[in-house]
Design a protein around this motif. Sequence first.
Motif, PDB file in Angstrom:
ATOM      1  N   ALA A 281       0.859  -1.179   0.000  1.00  0.00           N
ATOM      2  CA  ALA A 281       0.000   0.000   0.000  1.00  0.00           C
ATOM      3  C   ALA A 281       0.895   1.229   0.000  1.00  0.00           C
ATOM      4  CB  ALA A 281      -0.906  -0.003   1.221  1.00  0.00           C
ATOM      5  N   THR A 282       0.668   2.134  -0.923  1.00  0.00           N
ATOM      6  CA  THR A 282       1.546   3.309  -1.017  1.00  0.00           C
ATOM      7  C   THR A 282       1.125   4.420  -0.074  1.00  0.00           C
ATOM      8  OG1 THR A 282       0.209   4.159  -2.845  1.00  0.00           O
ATOM      9  CG2 THR A 282       2.136   2.825  -3.416  1.00  0.00           C
ATOM     10  N   GLN A 283      -0.141   4.447   0.319  1.00  0.00           N
ATOM     11  CA  GLN A 283      -0.649   5.415   1.288  1.00  0.00           C
ATOM     12  C   GLN A 283      -1.269   4.613   2.433  1.00  0.00           C
ATOM     13  OE1 GLN A 283      -0.208   8.824   0.795  1.00  0.00           O
ATOM     14  NE2 GLN A 283       0.977   8.097  -0.968  1.00  0.00           N
ATOM     15  N   ILE A 284      -0.780   4.822   3.641  1.00  0.00           N
ATOM     16  CA  ILE A 284      -1.200   4.011   4.777  1.00  0.00           C
ATOM     17  C   ILE A 284      -1.801   4.903   5.856  1.00  0.00           C
ATOM     18  CG2 ILE A 284      -0.471   2.383   6.555  1.00  0.00           C
ATOM     19  CD1 ILE A 284       1.818   1.549   4.709  1.00  0.00           C
ATOM     20  N   ALA A 285      -3.070   4.697   6.141  1.00  0.00           N
ATOM     21  CA  ALA A 285      -3.764   5.404   7.220  1.00  0.00           C
ATOM     22  C   ALA A 285      -3.912   4.446   8.390  1.00  0.00           C
ATOM     23  CB  ALA A 285      -5.130   5.903   6.736  1.00  0.00           C
ATOM     24  N   LYS A 286      -2.947   4.450   9.284  1.00  0.00           N
ATOM     25  CA  LYS A 286      -2.984   3.506  10.398  1.00  0.00           C
ATOM     26  C   LYS A 286      -3.517   4.190  11.644  1.00  0.00           C
ATOM     27  CE  LYS A 286      -0.741  -0.464  12.390  1.00  0.00           C
ATOM     28  NZ  LYS A 286       0.332  -1.451  12.301  1.00  0.00           N
ATOM     29  N   PHE A 287      -4.523   3.575  12.251  1.00  0.00           N
ATOM     30  CA  PHE A 287      -5.220   4.132  13.400  1.00  0.00           C
ATOM     31  C   PHE A 287      -4.982   3.294  14.653  1.00  0.00           C
ATOM     32  CE2 PHE A 287      -7.614   5.607   9.737  1.00  0.00           C
ATOM     33  CZ  PHE A 287      -7.955   6.913  10.064  1.00  0.00           C
ATOM     34  N   PHE A 288      -5.129   3.936  15.820  1.00  0.00           N
ATOM     35  CA  PHE A 288      -5.177   3.199  17.071  1.00  0.00           C
ATOM     36  C   PHE A 288      -6.568   2.594  17.278  1.00  0.00           C
ATOM     37  CE2 PHE A 288      -1.645   6.110  17.875  1.00  0.00           C
ATOM     38  CZ  PHE A 288      -0.705   5.235  18.384  1.00  0.00           C
ATOM     39  N   THR A 289      -7.599   3.339  16.934  1.00  0.00           N
ATOM     40  CA  THR A 289      -8.975   2.938  17.224  1.00  0.00           C
ATOM     41  C   THR A 289      -9.570   2.171  16.042  1.00  0.00           C
ATOM     42  OG1 THR A 289      -9.201   4.947  18.539  1.00  0.00           O
ATOM     43  CG2 THR A 289     -11.220   3.749  18.029  1.00  0.00           C
ATOM     44  N   ASN A 290      -9.885   0.906  16.255  1.00  0.00           N
ATOM     45  CA  ASN A 290     -10.338   0.059  15.153  1.00  0.00           C
ATOM     46  C   ASN A 290     -11.691   0.490  14.605  1.00  0.00           C
ATOM     47  OD1 ASN A 290     -10.061  -2.274  13.409  1.00  0.00           O
ATOM     48  ND2 ASN A 290     -11.707  -3.180  14.624  1.00  0.00           N
ATOM     49  N   SER A 291     -12.588   0.971  15.454  1.00  0.00           N
ATOM     50  CA  SER A 291     -13.917   1.352  14.977  1.00  0.00           C
ATOM     51  C   SER A 291     -13.838   2.506  13.991  1.00  0.00           C
ATOM     52  CB  SER A 291     -14.816   1.731  16.162  1.00  0.00           C
ATOM     53  OG  SER A 291     -14.236   2.780  16.917  1.00  0.00           O
ATOM     54  N   ILE A 292     -12.929   3.457  14.230  1.00  0.00           N
ATOM     55  CA  ILE A 292     -12.736   4.555  13.285  1.00  0.00           C
ATOM     56  C   ILE A 292     -12.185   4.011  11.979  1.00  0.00           C
ATOM     57  CG2 ILE A 292     -11.426   6.660  12.821  1.00  0.00           C
ATOM     58  CD1 ILE A 292     -11.508   7.253  15.797  1.00  0.00           C
ATOM     59  N   ARG A 293     -11.207   3.143  12.105  1.00  0.00           N
ATOM     60  CA  ARG A 293     -10.576   2.563  10.919  1.00  0.00           C
ATOM     61  C   ARG A 293     -11.584   1.816  10.054  1.00  0.00           C
ATOM     62  NH1 ARG A 293      -9.212  -3.475  10.763  1.00  0.00           N
ATOM     63  NH2 ARG A 293      -7.754  -3.651   9.028  1.00  0.00           N
ATOM     64  N   GLU A 294     -12.425   0.981  10.678  1.00  0.00           N
ATOM     65  CA  GLU A 294     -13.406   0.212   9.922  1.00  0.00           C
ATOM     66  C   GLU A 294     -14.393   1.137   9.203  1.00  0.00           C
ATOM     67  OE1 GLU A 294     -13.629  -2.910   9.360  1.00  0.00           O
ATOM     68  OE2 GLU A 294     -12.706  -4.062  10.969  1.00  0.00           O
ATOM     69  N   ALA A 295     -14.881   2.123   9.935  1.00  0.00           N
ATOM     70  CA  ALA A 295     -15.892   3.008   9.362  1.00  0.00           C
ATOM     71  C   ALA A 295     -15.345   3.816   8.194  1.00  0.00           C
ATOM     72  CB  ALA A 295     -16.435   3.949  10.448  1.00  0.00           C
ATOM     73  N   ILE A 296     -14.139   4.369   8.360  1.00  0.00           N
ATOM     74  CA  ILE A 296     -13.604   5.233   7.316  1.00  0.00           C
ATOM     75  C   ILE A 296     -13.196   4.441   6.080  1.00  0.00           C
ATOM     76  CG2 ILE A 296     -11.138   5.268   7.955  1.00  0.00           C
ATOM     77  CD1 ILE A 296     -11.347   8.377   7.660  1.00  0.00           C
ATOM     78  N   LEU A 297     -12.730   3.200   6.260  1.00  0.00           N
ATOM     79  CA  LEU A 297     -12.374   2.362   5.117  1.00  0.00           C
ATOM     80  C   LEU A 297     -13.605   2.060   4.273  1.00  0.00           C
ATOM     81  CD1 LEU A 297     -10.577   0.524   3.423  1.00  0.00           C
ATOM     82  CD2 LEU A 297     -10.831  -1.245   5.184  1.00  0.00           C
ATOM     83  N   LEU A 298     -14.687   1.649   4.919  1.00  0.00           N
ATOM     84  CA  LEU A 298     -15.908   1.331   4.176  1.00  0.00           C
ATOM     85  C   LEU A 298     -16.522   2.580   3.568  1.00  0.00           C
ATOM     86  CD1 LEU A 298     -17.452  -1.240   6.683  1.00  0.00           C
ATOM     87  CD2 LEU A 298     -16.395  -1.749   4.471  1.00  0.00           C
TER      88      LEU A 298
END
Length: 396
Positions: A281-298
């Motif tokens: 992946a050339t751009q990586i948005a890594k989060f501490f909070t999984n719920s934020i990560r799941e929501a923003i990815l979808l």
Amino acid sequence: MSHVWPYLPARAVNITSLVEFDRLAAEALVSHHAHGKGWRVHRVDLRERDTVLKSLDLSEALFIDCQFSGQGQQIVQATGGLCMSSGAQLPFETGARGLYTAEELYSGIWTQTYQQVPDAKIYAYSQQHAAANADSDHSALATTLHDHHIGQALVSEVYEGKFKDTPIIGVMGGHAMNRGTTQYAQALELGRMITRAGYAVATGGGPGAMEAANAGAWLADYGADEIATALQMLAEAPDAIHQRTGWARTALMVKERFPSHRQSLGVPTWFYGHEPPNLFATQIAKFFTNSIREAILLEQSNGGLVVLPGAAGTVQEIFQDACENYYAIGARVVPMVLVGRDYWRNDLPAWPLLQALAKERVMEQKIALVDTAEEALAFIQSMETLRRRTRPAKDN
């Protein structure tokens, strides 16, 4: 509400004494799997526990500031565990910043082991400071600020940056899919096809199916012979959990041999920190909070969602997105394709439930069950791409 939530996994097992370790190890050893799942072992003297450590599967365990015998760390790492030092300073930025790159998260990997690179140090810090209640308010604020700025950077890339003119297709699938398998090669081909068709690939940013899709995007401009060579190279270190250092170095070797200008997105999380982020992946948005990560990815997968075989996390993503589609109207419904008829009907029968949920809704015409990457892409291409919401104009 606990100050630990949501920075510490709710089912993490925190072990802070040798007595606790011995009790839980004894319970694990009489079970079928002898698995130290979710263990976070803090400052425990394990110098006389080599025999026990050899007998356990520690692939999802983290040992922070523990003491080991001369062979203890190697024993833990051989079964996939992580041995870390928590550190005293924040190993991440809390101010405005861009998205991560693989080179930033894996800085030093050519001369050091994975345990010493920034990605691993950030994971260790997050687990130690949340679990030990050490400087808790400061730690919680720091991780919250970090996630806020990463979220802002991701939205900026989607609306104004590298993905502003490219519909994004989310590719979901399990982390356990090893390199060198037929399934991995098929997932890579899916990512390659999506990219060549003019879309951008977005994944959960981890190993397995996620890495394969991002690798397919990276290799989109190469032919069959080059793809076969890349797959053969990657197969030399197939397991992301038990071979973290070699796994990462092999990916870098492939990237060096096959340079690329293609862009793709990974959205991983330190919530599942035992799964290292993939390097394609050339751009990586890594989060501490999984719920934020799941929501923003979808949410950002406006071109559609392609779901490869996976387990609980993948099923969660199916129905999290299905819930959004269930209540959406008209063009706001995003197409979803499940790949693997037998798997999604019989192994994990998510398809019958998804069909029942979609019945007589707009989403009924925007879900499909297929067997091949070609079928999946054809279905996505038959749908009208959802237009992103227009961002408010910035004040001059």
